[in-house]
Design an enzyme around this catalytic site. Structure first.
Site, PDB file in Angstrom:
ATOM      1  N   TYR A  25      13.040  -3.695  -5.395  1.00 17.44           N
ATOM      2  CA  TYR A  25      11.944  -3.718  -6.351  1.00 17.44           C
ATOM      3  C   TYR A  25      10.804  -2.751  -6.066  1.00 17.44           C
ATOM      4  CZ  TYR A  25       7.905  -5.459  -8.874  1.00 17.44           C
ATOM      5  OH  TYR A  25       6.804  -5.548  -9.663  1.00 17.44           O
ATOM      6  N   CYS A  85      15.301  -6.464   7.103  1.00 15.49           N
ATOM      7  CA  CYS A  85      14.564  -7.724   6.941  1.00 15.49           C
ATOM      8  C   CYS A  85      15.037  -8.395   5.657  1.00 15.49           C
ATOM      9  CB  CYS A  85      13.057  -7.503   6.887  1.00 15.49           C
ATOM     10  SG  CYS A  85      12.179  -9.087   6.716  1.00 15.49           S
ATOM     11  N   CYS A 115      12.549  -3.426   5.118  1.00 11.21           N
ATOM     12  CA  CYS A 115      12.357  -4.413   4.045  1.00 11.21           C
ATOM     13  C   CYS A 115      13.397  -4.233   2.934  1.00 11.21           C
ATOM     14  CB  CYS A 115      10.954  -4.248   3.473  1.00 11.21           C
ATOM     15  SG  CYS A 115      10.676  -5.199   1.974  1.00 11.21           S
ATOM     16  N   ASP A 135      17.784  -9.021 -14.272  1.00 14.18           N
ATOM     17  CA  ASP A 135      16.411  -8.903 -13.771  1.00 14.18           C
ATOM     18  C   ASP A 135      16.486  -8.653 -12.268  1.00 14.18           C
ATOM     19  OD1 ASP A 135      13.691  -8.826 -13.791  1.00 14.18           O
ATOM     20  OD2 ASP A 135      13.406 -10.899 -14.450  1.00 14.18           O
ATOM     21  N   ASP A 136      15.412  -8.066 -11.705  1.00 17.71           N
ATOM     22  CA  ASP A 136      15.504  -7.709 -10.283  1.00 17.71           C
ATOM     23  C   ASP A 136      15.298  -8.898  -9.367  1.00 17.71           C
ATOM     24  OD1 ASP A 136      12.447  -7.610  -9.419  1.00 17.71           O
ATOM     25  OD2 ASP A 136      12.643  -6.717 -11.382  1.00 17.71           O
ATOM     26  N   CYS A 189       0.842  -1.186   0.000  1.00 17.76           N
ATOM     27  CA  CYS A 189       0.000   0.000   0.000  1.00 17.76           C
ATOM     28  C   CYS A 189       0.881   1.240   0.000  1.00 17.76           C
ATOM     29  CB  CYS A 189      -0.882   0.062   1.249  1.00 17.76           C
ATOM     30  SG  CYS A 189      -2.175  -1.182   1.286  1.00 17.76           S
ATOM     31  N   GLY A 216       0.073   0.349  -4.847  1.00 10.16           N
ATOM     32  CA  GLY A 216      -1.232  -0.252  -4.658  1.00 10.16           C
ATOM     33  C   GLY A 216      -2.179   0.213  -5.734  1.00 10.16           C
ATOM     34  N   ASN A 241      -0.018   1.048   5.708  1.00 15.98           N
ATOM     35  CA  ASN A 241       0.840   0.257   4.823  1.00 15.98           C
ATOM     36  C   ASN A 241       1.554  -0.770   5.685  1.00 15.98           C
ATOM     37  OD1 ASN A 241       3.984   0.986   3.097  1.00 15.98           O
ATOM     38  ND2 ASN A 241       2.643  -0.772   2.936  1.00 15.98           N
ATOM     39  N   GLY A 242       1.312  -2.035   5.384  1.00 14.90           N
ATOM     40  CA  GLY A 242       1.955  -3.094   6.162  1.00 14.90           C
ATOM     41  C   GLY A 242       1.034  -4.280   6.291  1.00 14.90           C
ATOM     42  N   CYS A 246       6.600 -13.701   2.480  1.00 15.91           N
ATOM     43  CA  CYS A 246       6.638 -12.494   3.313  1.00 15.91           C
ATOM     44  C   CYS A 246       5.362 -12.425   4.138  1.00 15.91           C
ATOM     45  CB  CYS A 246       6.730 -11.259   2.424  1.00 15.91           C
ATOM     46  SG  CYS A 246       6.663  -9.729   3.375  1.00 15.91           S
TER      47      CYS A 246
HETATM   48  S1  SF4 Z   1      10.207 -10.907   3.997  1.00 12.44           S
HETATM   49 FE1  SF4 Z   1      11.163  -9.928   2.181  1.00 12.44          FE
HETATM   50  S2  SF4 Z   1       9.526  -8.718   1.232  1.00 12.44           S
HETATM   51 FE2  SF4 Z   1       8.862  -9.215   3.337  1.00 12.44          FE
HETATM   52  S3  SF4 Z   1       9.506  -7.501   4.602  1.00 12.44           S
HETATM   53 FE3  SF4 Z   1      11.138  -9.001   4.686  1.00 12.44          FE
HETATM   54  S4  SF4 Z   1      12.550  -8.425   3.014  1.00 12.44           S
HETATM   55 FE4  SF4 Z   1      10.600  -7.366   2.659  1.00 12.44          FE
END
Ligand code: SF4
Length: 473
Positions: A255, A444, A249, A356-357, A18, A43, A114-115, A393
């Site tokens: 991406y 993360c 993240c 590619d990403d 989002c 989003g 957002n989350g 995720c």
């Molecule tokens: S699991 Fe991957 S996509 Fe989800 S918050 Fe962690 S790094 Fe981001």
């Protein structure tokens, strides 16, 4: 969301979650709508804006910002929040569109989120049983709004801390609470939130790319666990939630975010170039030309070119007018959609490094490699700007189930053969961390490592149990 590529879900790599925005300025509603345009990539299922001028005015509907606000709804007031939604919790229906307005003992409250809240189903039952509240959606954002509506405390930081003590998951929030805006980033700082200055006011937004569209400038990132309030005279320090291990993240860098967004003062485009440079150092390719899979692979392809010395060039041309559909096509249809999406320039006799990403299910790469070969490439070496995706995720990015992730079924050489590439390599987790200037203690990386932030890891068994019960029902 739709995903940035705007293709059907099976084409998508990952789906964003989002985008949120809050504006205090004259004609705040109009500015919030404008800002949502800049956040459209986060989003694309629904959009909404709420304003306050003594009363709340809310307009939200399914669709892109352009279509939701084509009717130019009356949104008076100098206080506004807005939301672009992709559903990671709750179904894709109008009732789940944000922002959410609830009544509270301190007046009307509107929230955009957002989350992803992992324990939302439990909290939903608790709110209904303990407070006799009726929930109108299956969105976790409504759960957060209702939690705040019943939260004890005389200040926003007290109420938000009460909420934070009960929720498990990720949240960057903007709240419209009468003539006050509040921005909150969860203590992990998993999702971004930034503050910007515009000519006659202030803005909070998921990404700083929204500020320039409003003629503004970025001021700073809201920090993990920070609460900021914007009152009549501008920002007021709001306080801090109980700290937790930071876990921004990594996929925002790879991406999700727009290349012109700044995280910690550094443009995402520059970060992606750095990722490509690391990828080139780790896995150079015997190639004559580097091309990216547009748009998300382009910045990393430029970096790959820099570190390997192989020239960068255009190879794939993206058709920006291919619409979005949620159908799940068969492979033949998928290949046709890829050909609708991309065209290839002549690449006769060239050995190509194709950047590619990320690779999620692996079903779009094969037709892309075929396209590059048909354009005349003699060799295709795929280089991937994320480590292999191995785990889902739970924090707001709709990626795929574990069993759908191709990296759990095939090693790199097998995947190269499967996609008819001559070779295929991913960046390492350490290479990624160097490029994004992150550490395992502040980032993360769970979708690459399976190691979720501590609070999330602890909640997973209960979540799995709840999901099983849900399926059995
Ligand atoms: S699991 Fe991957 S996509 Fe989800 S918050 Fe962690 S790094 Fe981001």
């Amino acid at each position: 969301m739709t995903h940035k590529d705007g293709l059907d879900t099976s084409q998508q790599k990952v789906k964003d979650e989002c985008g949120v925005i809050a504006v205090h300025a004259p004609e705040a509603g109009k500015l919030a709508v404008l800002g949502l345009h800049a956040l459209q990539h986060r989003g694309q299922e629904s959009a909404g804006v709420a304003t306050f001028d003594g009363a709340v005015h809310l307009h939200k509907a399914m669709g892109l910002v352009e279509s939701v606000f084509a009717c130019d709804p009356s949104l008076p007031g100098s206080w506004a929040i807005g939301h672009n939604r992709y559903s990671t919790t709750g179904s894709s229906t109008a009732v789940n569109a944000g922002p959410f307005e609830v009544a509270s003992r301190f007046g009307p409250l509107v929230l955009a989120h957002n989350g992803n809240i992992l324990n939302a189903p439990i909290l939903r039952g608790w709110l209904a049983d303990s407070f006799n509240l009726t929930l109108h959606s299956d969105s976790d954002s409504e759960v957060l709004a209702l939690l705040l509506s019943v939260a004890p405390g005389d200040s926003w930081i007290e109420r938000l801390q009460w909420m934070a003590d009960r929720v498990i998951g990720s949240y960057s929030l903007v709240l419209l609470a009468g003539d006050r805006l509040i921005g909150v980033r969860d203590p992990m700082g998993n999702r971004p939130l930034a503050m910007g200055r515009i000519a006659e006011g202030w803005v909070l937004a998921s990404e700083s790319c929204a500020f320039s569209l409003l003629g503004g400038i970025p001021v700073r990132d809201v920090q993990p666990g920070e609460v900021v309030e914007i009152g009549q005279d501008g920002p007021i320090p709001g306080g801090w939630l109980t700290p937790a291990r930071h876990a921004f993240c990594a996929f925002e860098h790879i991406y999700i975010a727009r290349p012109d967004t700044l995280f910690a003062g550094r443009a995402v485009h520059a970060v992606r170039r750095a990722i490509g440079e690391e990828l080139g150092r780790e896995h150079p390719a015997p190639a004559d030309l580097v091309i990216g899979v547009p748009d998300s692979g382009t910045s990393a392809a430029l970096g790959f070119s820099t570190s390997t010395g192989i020239p960068f060039g255009e190879g794939l041309i993206k058709n920006r007018y291919v619409g979005r559909t949620f159908i799940q096509p068969a492979q033949a249809e998928r290949e046709r959609l890829i050909r609708m999406k991309f065209g290839a320039l002549p690449l006769k006799g060239k050995r190509i490094a194709l950047v590619d990403d990320s690779i999620v299910r692996g079903n779009t790469l094969r037709p892309i490699v075929a396209l590059v070969r048909e354009a005349g490439a003699s060799e295709v070496h795929v280089r991937v700007a994320s480590p292999p995706l191995t785990d889902p995720c739970y924090l707001g990015v709709d990626m795929a189930r574990k069993d759908e992730l191709i990296a759990n079924r095939m090693g790199e050489d097998e995947l190269a053969a499967h996609t008819t590439a001559d070779s295929l390599r991913h960046i390492s987790v350490d290479g990624l961390l160097r490029a994004i200037r992150g550490t395992r203690d502040d980032t993360c990386l769970a979708c690459f490592t399976g190691r979720y932030p501590p609070a999330v890891q602890a909640a997973l068994p209960a979540r799995a149990e709840a999901e099983e019960m849900e399926m059995a029902r």
